[in-house]
Structures are given as structure tokens and as C-alpha cells.
Design a protein around this motif. Structure first.
Motif, short mmCIF file in Angstrom:
data_model
loop_
_atom_site.label_atom_id
_atom_site.label_comp_id
_atom_site.label_asym_id
_atom_site.label_seq_id
_atom_site.Cartn_x
_atom_site.Cartn_y
_atom_site.Cartn_z
N LEU A 1 35.93 59.54 58.56
CA LEU A 1 36.93 60.00 57.59
C LEU A 1 37.02 59.06 56.40
N PRO B 1 33.79 60.63 52.68
CA PRO B 1 34.28 60.90 51.32
C PRO B 1 33.79 59.85 50.31
N THR C 1 31.01 58.17 50.49
CA THR C 1 29.59 58.42 50.26
C THR C 1 29.38 59.52 49.23
N TYR C 2 30.12 60.61 49.38
CA TYR C 2 30.01 61.71 48.42
C TYR C 2 30.51 61.28 47.04
N ALA C 3 31.56 60.46 47.01
CA ALA C 3 32.06 59.97 45.73
C ALA C 3 31.01 59.08 45.04
N ARG D 1 28.26 61.34 43.69
CA ARG D 1 28.72 62.05 42.49
C ARG D 1 28.77 61.11 41.30
#
Length: 245
Positions: free
Chosen positions: A211, A215, A217-219, A222
Motif C-alpha cells: 500500500l 502508489p 512506484t506509479y508516481a 509518472r
């Protein structure tokens, strides 16, 4: 199959340990990782500046530090700092293991952050520094005001990736025997697993780590895409009128 599910996904075990994981464990994991990241960033910037010095005597200690703490497994550093220093009579945090836990993760983080910052600063064109110096800025002021901010921007994705590693490495501080109220996610789950011989608590702790890290990693991905797209030179498209002319 029943034994597998009971060992790793026992709902009663997960529900029993989850409140402690989310209150005590998650709080302390974020506390340890957050303080370590903050200290690592500050020390990393200073080390990067030393690594870029033209004086060998200035570069050498910084290079030695970075090579040692990047070369050692993080678990060895945690053991040396958290167990070795108090045993040697060096107790800057008294008998509280939480301070040693933060220090150990910060020492490792600083070594990796230093190389990240060094690469970022070196990616800034030398003309930026020369232009600042030509305006009368001292070298350190030019680096602080002009070069370092641009260098940090260039390595934000890599730096954020290091933050994710720091969060995961905070699990290693269980070696220090954190007390009640100071336990992080893995420590709580490992204690429960040792008491029940059931790994569902570890699965619950793993979910808590995910959790936090997924997030981020994706941030990071991006942010990396946005920065790469921002560096692309804009394509000039001629209007139909100009083409016709």
C-alpha cells in the motif's frame, strides 16, 4: 490447498493482527523511513558536493564513505550501528533503539543519495555555473542557488525510487529489538508468526508495504514520463498558409 490457504491467508489471523499493523506498525515504519529519508537527503547533498570537489583530500573521505556504505549489505549496517555502537559504549540515543534504527537507514540512504545528487549536478551544463560566477556569485552560492536546484530536478525520479527502497529497508530494524510502541510492520508480523506458526500476519504486513510502495512506484513512473516529455524539443509545424506560400 486448504493447508496453504490456512497458512498464508487465515482471515482470523489477519483480522487479529491488522489493527496493530495499521496503528503501531504503519506509524513507526513511516516515522523511521521518513526521518531516515530526510537525513539521507541532507547528508547526500553534502556528500555530493564533496565528491565534486577538485581537491583530492576533500573528495577522498566522501568517496570512501559512499563506497563503504553502498558496498555493505544494509542488514550489516543496521547491526553495526544498532547493536555495535551501544556495545562499544557509544550511546547518542541512550538505550532507545528507535534512534539507532533511523541512523542506520539514514547512513545507507545518504550513500546512495550522494551518487544520485552527484549525477544530477554533473548533468547541469557547466555554462550555468560560469554564468552565475560571472555575475559575482561565490562558488558555493552559485552551486546552492543555480546548479544544485537544477541537478535535483534532473534526478527526482531516481531520488523517489531511493525513497521506496528506504521504506522497504526499514524492515531490517527488527534486529534491534524495538520495544512496545516502537515496533514497525515487519517486527509485529514476525512476532505474531513466531507465536502462532502461521504466516498470515506476514502476508498482512506485506500488503501494508505494498500500500505504501505501489502508489509511490506509479508516481515515480509518472514523474519520469512527464520529465522526459518535458525535455523533448517542441516540434514546429508550419501552417497551411506558409506551406502554400
Amino acid at each position: 490447498m486448504h493447508d496453504f490457504l490456512r497458512t498464508f491467508f487465515d482471515l482470523d489471523e489477519i483480522l487479529a493482527v491488522l489493527p496493530t499493523l495499521l496503528t503501531e506498525g504503519l506509524r513507526n515504519t513511516l516515522l523511521i523511513a521518513g526521518l531516515a529519508i530526510a537525513l539521507g537527503v541532507v547528508a547526500g547533498v553534502l556528500l555530493a558536493m564533496l565528491l565534486l570537489s577538485r581537491r583530492r583530500l576533500v573528495r577522498l573521505p566522501a568517496r570512501l564513505y559512499v563506497d563503504v556504505f553502498r558496498g555493505l549489505p544494509a542488514i550489516v549496517t543496521v547491526s553495526l550501528v544498532g547493536l555495535g555502537l551501544p556495545a562499544a559504549g557509544i550511546r547518542p540515543f541512550g538505550r532507545e533503539p528507535l534512534g539507532y534504527a533511523v541512523l542506520a537507514i539514514a547512513l545507507v540512504s545518504a550513500a546512495y543519495s550522494a551518487e544520485i545528487f552527484r549525477a544530477g549536478i554533473q548533468s547541469v551544463p557547466r555554462g550555468q555555473l560560469h554564468a552565475a560566477r560571472s555575475l559575482g556569485m561565490p562558488y558555493l552560492t552559485a552551486m546552492r542557488v543555480v546548479v544544485v536546484p537544477q541537478g535535483v530536478r534532473n534526478v527526482l525520479p531516481a531520488l523517489a525510487g531511493q525513497f521506496i527502497i528506504d521504506i522497504k529497508e526499514s524492515a531490517l530494524v527488527y534486529l534491534l529489538g524495538l520495544g512496545l510502541g516502537q515496533r514497525e510492520l515487519y517486527f509485529i508480523a514476525e512476532e505474531r508468526q513466531a507465536a502462532t506458526y502461521n504466516s498470515s500476519a506476514l502476508v498482512a504486513a506485506g500488503a501494508c508495504y505494498l500500500l505504501l510502495t505501489i502508489p509511490l512506484t506509479y508516481a515515480v513512473n509518472r514523474l519520469d514520463r512527464r520529465m522526459r516529455e518535458g525535455r523533448r524539443a517542441p516540434v514546429s509545424v508550419a501552417s497551411p498558409a506558409k506551406v502554400a506560400a
